[in-house]
Design a protein around this motif. Structure first.
Motif, PDB file in Angstrom:
ATOM      1  N   LEU A 110      49.995  31.039  44.025  1.00 47.56           N
ATOM      2  CA  LEU A 110      50.546  31.803  45.155  1.00 47.56           C
ATOM      3  C   LEU A 110      51.331  30.881  46.090  1.00 47.56           C
ATOM      4  O   LEU A 110      50.922  29.755  46.348  1.00 47.56           O
ATOM      5  CB  LEU A 110      49.416  32.490  45.922  1.00 47.56           C
ATOM      6  CG  LEU A 110      48.593  33.521  45.133  1.00 47.56           C
ATOM      7  CD1 LEU A 110      47.495  34.106  46.010  1.00 47.56           C
ATOM      8  CD2 LEU A 110      49.489  34.633  44.587  1.00 47.56           C
ATOM      9  N   VAL A 111      52.446  31.396  46.607  1.00 46.91           N
ATOM     10  CA  VAL A 111      53.308  30.565  47.451  1.00 46.91           C
ATOM     11  C   VAL A 111      53.583  31.235  48.801  1.00 46.91           C
ATOM     12  O   VAL A 111      53.830  32.441  48.864  1.00 46.91           O
ATOM     13  CB  VAL A 111      54.653  30.259  46.756  1.00 46.91           C
ATOM     14  CG1 VAL A 111      55.441  29.218  47.551  1.00 46.91           C
ATOM     15  CG2 VAL A 111      54.433  29.771  45.336  1.00 46.91           C
ATOM     16  N   VAL A 112      53.524  30.430  49.860  1.00 43.38           N
ATOM     17  CA  VAL A 112      53.793  30.882  51.233  1.00 43.38           C
ATOM     18  C   VAL A 112      55.129  30.287  51.703  1.00 43.38           C
ATOM     19  O   VAL A 112      55.426  29.132  51.403  1.00 43.38           O
ATOM     20  CB  VAL A 112      52.675  30.414  52.188  1.00 43.38           C
ATOM     21  CG1 VAL A 112      52.962  30.857  53.620  1.00 43.38           C
ATOM     22  CG2 VAL A 112      51.318  30.936  51.728  1.00 43.38           C
TER      23      VAL A 112
ATOM     24  N   MET B 260      54.090  32.429  42.152  1.00 46.11           N
ATOM     25  CA  MET B 260      54.012  33.789  42.659  1.00 46.11           C
ATOM     26  C   MET B 260      54.156  33.858  44.174  1.00 46.11           C
ATOM     27  O   MET B 260      53.167  33.747  44.908  1.00 46.11           O
ATOM     28  CB  MET B 260      52.683  34.429  42.246  1.00 46.11           C
ATOM     29  CG  MET B 260      52.583  34.597  40.742  1.00 46.11           C
ATOM     30  SD  MET B 260      50.874  34.666  40.209  1.00 46.11           S
ATOM     31  CE  MET B 260      51.094  34.781  38.427  1.00 46.11           C
ATOM     32  N   PRO B 261      55.365  34.041  44.649  1.00 47.99           N
ATOM     33  CA  PRO B 261      55.596  34.174  46.091  1.00 47.99           C
ATOM     34  C   PRO B 261      54.808  35.365  46.617  1.00 47.99           C
ATOM     35  O   PRO B 261      54.807  36.420  45.984  1.00 47.99           O
ATOM     36  CB  PRO B 261      57.097  34.447  46.183  1.00 47.99           C
ATOM     37  CG  PRO B 261      57.662  33.892  44.917  1.00 47.99           C
ATOM     38  CD  PRO B 261      56.611  34.121  43.876  1.00 47.99           C
ATOM     39  N   PHE B 262      54.089  35.186  47.753  1.00 56.06           N
ATOM     40  CA  PHE B 262      53.294  36.335  48.232  1.00 56.06           C
ATOM     41  C   PHE B 262      53.274  36.493  49.736  1.00 56.06           C
ATOM     42  O   PHE B 262      52.833  37.522  50.236  1.00 56.06           O
ATOM     43  CB  PHE B 262      51.855  36.249  47.710  1.00 56.06           C
ATOM     44  CG  PHE B 262      50.901  35.455  48.580  1.00 56.06           C
ATOM     45  CD1 PHE B 262      51.042  34.085  48.715  1.00 56.06           C
ATOM     46  CD2 PHE B 262      49.872  36.080  49.275  1.00 56.06           C
ATOM     47  CE1 PHE B 262      50.174  33.355  49.522  1.00 56.06           C
ATOM     48  CE2 PHE B 262      48.998  35.362  50.085  1.00 56.06           C
ATOM     49  CZ  PHE B 262      49.149  33.997  50.207  1.00 56.06           C
ATOM     50  N   PHE B 263      53.763  35.514  50.503  1.00 57.43           N
ATOM     51  CA  PHE B 263      53.618  35.603  51.952  1.00 57.43           C
ATOM     52  C   PHE B 263      54.799  34.932  52.634  1.00 57.43           C
ATOM     53  O   PHE B 263      55.156  33.803  52.310  1.00 57.43           O
ATOM     54  CB  PHE B 263      52.314  34.908  52.364  1.00 57.43           C
ATOM     55  CG  PHE B 263      51.852  35.222  53.771  1.00 57.43           C
ATOM     56  CD1 PHE B 263      50.942  36.254  54.008  1.00 57.43           C
ATOM     57  CD2 PHE B 263      52.310  34.480  54.863  1.00 57.43           C
ATOM     58  CE1 PHE B 263      50.502  36.540  55.303  1.00 57.43           C
ATOM     59  CE2 PHE B 263      51.882  34.759  56.154  1.00 57.43           C
ATOM     60  CZ  PHE B 263      50.971  35.795  56.371  1.00 57.43           C
ATOM     61  N   LEU B 264      55.395  35.640  53.581  1.00 57.34           N
ATOM     62  CA  LEU B 264      56.507  35.078  54.360  1.00 57.34           C
ATOM     63  C   LEU B 264      56.185  35.226  55.838  1.00 57.34           C
ATOM     64  O   LEU B 264      55.819  36.312  56.300  1.00 57.34           O
ATOM     65  CB  LEU B 264      57.802  35.836  54.023  1.00 57.34           C
ATOM     66  CG  LEU B 264      59.022  35.582  54.913  1.00 57.34           C
ATOM     67  CD1 LEU B 264      59.454  34.112  54.875  1.00 57.34           C
ATOM     68  CD2 LEU B 264      60.182  36.474  54.480  1.00 57.34           C
TER      69      LEU B 264
END
Lengths: 497, 497
Positions: free
Chosen positions: B184-186, B241-245
């Motif tokens: 997961l990526v922020v 897996m981009p999940f948070f901005l």
């Protein structure tokens, strides 16, 4: 700067400060004088305020007098009175004059103590009082700032747990690699507060890797090292990675205390981070005769206790001590250019933001210090001991009535009992009967107790020790329980059960 | 119960409550009257208190008078005075008479509002004021309790971030499986507060998966959706897996505001949880002329702002609103038998412990409600606007002196400027010069400012708006800066730089 409008609004009005504060103090004094008269558990219905209150914020100001009147009329009926001497639910949230003063001063100074330079006194006073307490609790030398450890005030046990769980997690991941996070396992007992499970979930431990070890009446709901070891061994065999064990001193449902020494040795054997949650009972351990519950703490990595429960320091004030502060710092230390300063860079100071989740923090040490200074350890021991005496007094009353049973012997100030009028009776039927009794007491407004289920035994929990509770309130509670017992037993007879 | 010792200790002494509180109020009033006279940034050395203070807790009690005297003599010199009108560091932590009253009442009632029944008024008043604020900020209808969302008071932005990051994480893991946590990526910008990175780390996102998107002076340090998209695309391509901005409105270093609409659309395109951190500037958005910064918020999942910064509600009071409360509840809802009650089981009430990390919580809504009621939105807008006016006034003063440069145009109440006496000069040398100037101001004790590094530009940050700051203090600051500028420039000449 002739173009600037004249400032018409003066939010911190020093001229009016004292007079206005006095009105609020008068309100509070009256509240305490009358608190016994209010129904302990609020009797309002869902929506009582939400359904009648304005839906948008007021444009115009309102006078303090009007607001205080509104609090009396609209808010007070919606309060469950934790400060009532007849509040026996959950665990008491104690308060004291000294803590109130500490809170006022903390609010007024309103320093944001993320690092030392933001108010050196806030940091150093916290180090001083946390060391004081560590010594009072007879924690091993390593938990002091003079050792490799130290203590810090958190807002809640949960926040402290997130700090130690993530520190333990990162230590484990350093060894096993980042992918191991889905294999890490936490151990606790069925008496452990759910906040441990919640904190484990929050730091990314899969829910399926949280082991709840059963306890039993025969062992007074303490977990056995043997039972934990069996679970650990099973996990190791299945390729999982045990990393965290939480013991409890004074568990919420039963007041049980886990065997620290045995669990500590086990934790050491398997390389687990060993945390002691003494949220409720911790404060009592300032009394030398109770300190034996912490024997073995030298094997622990961390210990936490909610001083806002039994230590007369109102919410919030949760103490966390760690044996190796570097463990915490490795995970929690992070900063920004805007906070860079010579003192921090000298490494000669403690920056408490590296010991907690948030960067901002209140000067909570002030109220803890005030409680200790104002009352002295002498009075604080009287406070703890008299609560325990009151609990033992109630225990004796319950025991003297053959219709009742004390399910767990009283250790601290929690009495777990139940109505059990006949010997042979199913747990379901007893549960129903005791729920009815409890609800009869609670809905009367004259006292408030909560319940627990220990194994399959439904118990009524009576937690003694609000700051205003005296012997007469405990006696009054027992009379109330007997009165309602007659009622529910008679009702049962009529219903033909 | 003849065997019980007479209770000798009375921690909540109602008789003495008013008289004692009055002494503390008097102390506080004097503190405010004198706060301008104290050095703003404390001038003590590390260990000033720790090295001289008793190493063990006192056995005997001490009088309130003695303790107050000790606070004056020993503690006050170690305070960095956040309430001084000459405090211009970090962001101000504002306070008001109304918030002080709210804090006193919250402390006195000392309710632990984990669920509705623990004090229905505490829960419902919080719902009411959070809805009031959502409307004032013109948040989309979905962020209200009448929609699918709602607001909750947290202790800090960090705590709120842990809630939304773990909720977003669990949503993603439900889709991709538990093992995906390491992928997961922020995404955030280089202006984002480090607490976002820290919170991501705490919820188990590997540090290497935190993307810091660079910003630039040419874009006033706002991040561009394009730059974020490039990073997202790159990560998707590498199997992450981009999940948070996280976007910021009023960033700490520069006061920059990110383009909410563009980032929101991007988040939607890639299925990212979109959070808006308006910790500092959020409060200002009650003024209609500033609300445009939130255009596009309908694409956000959550928004947080520290009302304890600019909204006159002292620490701590951090607002968090979510669009779908079920997202939060899915991760945070967990309870224990001891807390089971009919109201919660009816599902007709909100239990705020399911909206936060901890189970316990203070009645903080009271102070927020008091601020809104006591002053009305009208006065609160005057408060915000006058701070912005003061910042623009200082900006004009800085601009009027050719030796200085305003690095970022003032949007709110933060002025980022630097001394730049000659046109062609290296950043390193300018940094050194400005650090010297800032330290000269700060060590004078007459004012306190902090700094930031924007790109490679070192700026002095002057954050305006403590509750006591008036035009004369800003003018005084500017005179002080000019005085110290002459000094550091002269020194530089002598040193031959």
């Amino acid at each position: 700067m002739g173009g600037l409008p004249v400032l018409k609004f003066d939010p911190l009005n020093i001229q009016k400060f004292s007079d206005e504060a006095l009105k609020v103090i008068e309100f509070i004094t009256n509240y305490y004088k009358n608190v016994q008269k209010y129904p302990v558990r609020s009797q309002v219905e869902p929506g009582f305020l939400q359904n009648v209150y304005p839906k948008t914020a007021p444009l115009q100001p309102t006078s303090l007098e009007t607001i205080l009147q509104e609090i009396q009329n609209d808010i007070i009926p919606g309060i469950t009175h934790w400060q009532s001497p007849n509040f026996f639910a959950f665990f008491p949230a104690t308060i004291s004059n000294a803590a109130f003063h500490g809170e006022m001063l903390c609010t007024a100074l309103n320093v944001v103590g993320f690092n030392w330079i933001c108010s050196p006194a806030a940091t150093e006073l916290e180090m001083i009082v946390m060391d004081w307490l560590a010594k009072l609790f007879n924690l091993p030398q390593s938990f002091l700032f003079a050792g490799e450890g130290g203590g810090v005030i958190q807002g809640s046990t949960s926040e402290g747990l997130i700090c130690v769980l993530s520190a333990a997690r990162d230590k484990a991941l350093k060894q096993f690699g980042e992918d191991a996070i889905t294999k890490l396992v936490v151990y606790a007992s069925d008496q452990t507060h759910f906040v441990v499970q919640k904190a484990a979930k929050l730091v990314g431990i899969p829910s399926k890797n949280f082991r709840v070890i059963p306890t039993s009446l025969s062992n007074q709901f303490a977990v056995t090292p043997k039972a934990v070891e069996v679970a650990v061994e099973r996990d190791v065999e299945s390729g999982l990675m045990p990393f965290f064990l939480c013991a409890t001193v004074g568990a919420t449902p039963s007041g049980s205390t886990d065997p620290i020494e045995g669990l500590g040795l086990l934790a050491q054997k398997y390389g687990l981070w060993f945390h002691i949650d003494a949220a409720y009972a911790g404060s009592a351990l300032i009394c030398p005769e109770l300190r034996h519950y912490l024997i073995g703490t030298e094997h622990a990595n961390s210990i936490s206790m909610n001083l806002h429960k039994w230590f007369l320091t109102n919410l919030d004030c949760s103490g966390l001590w760690v044996k190796n502060r570097s463990d915490l710092l490795d995970t929690l230390s992070m900063t920004a250019e805007v906070m860079r300063n010579d003192a921090s860079e000298s490494k000669n100071v403690v920056d408490f933001m590296d010991w907690q989740i948030a960067s901002g923090r209140r000067f909570r040490a002030l109220k803890l210090w005030l409680v200790l200074r104002r009352y002295g350890v002498q009075n604080l021991m009287i406070h703890i001991r008299s609560d325990i005496e009151l609990a033992k007094h109630l225990e004796a009353l319950v025991k003297s009535d053959q219709r009742f049973e004390v399910v767990v012997p009283v250790k601290f100030s929690l009495v777990c009992f139940r109505l059990k009028p006949e010997k042979q009776q199913g747990e379901e039927s007893l549960k129903e009967l005791n729920w009815k009794l409890m609800e009869a007491v609670n809905s009367s407004g004259r006292a408030y107790m909560t319940h627990a289920v220990l194994g399959d035994i439904f118990v009524i929990r009576c937690a003694i020790g609000t700051s205003l509770t005296e012997e007469k309130h405990v006696n009054g509670l027992w009379e109330l329980i007997q009165e309602k017992t007659q009622l529910v037993l008679k009702e049962r007879l009529v219903m033909g059960n």
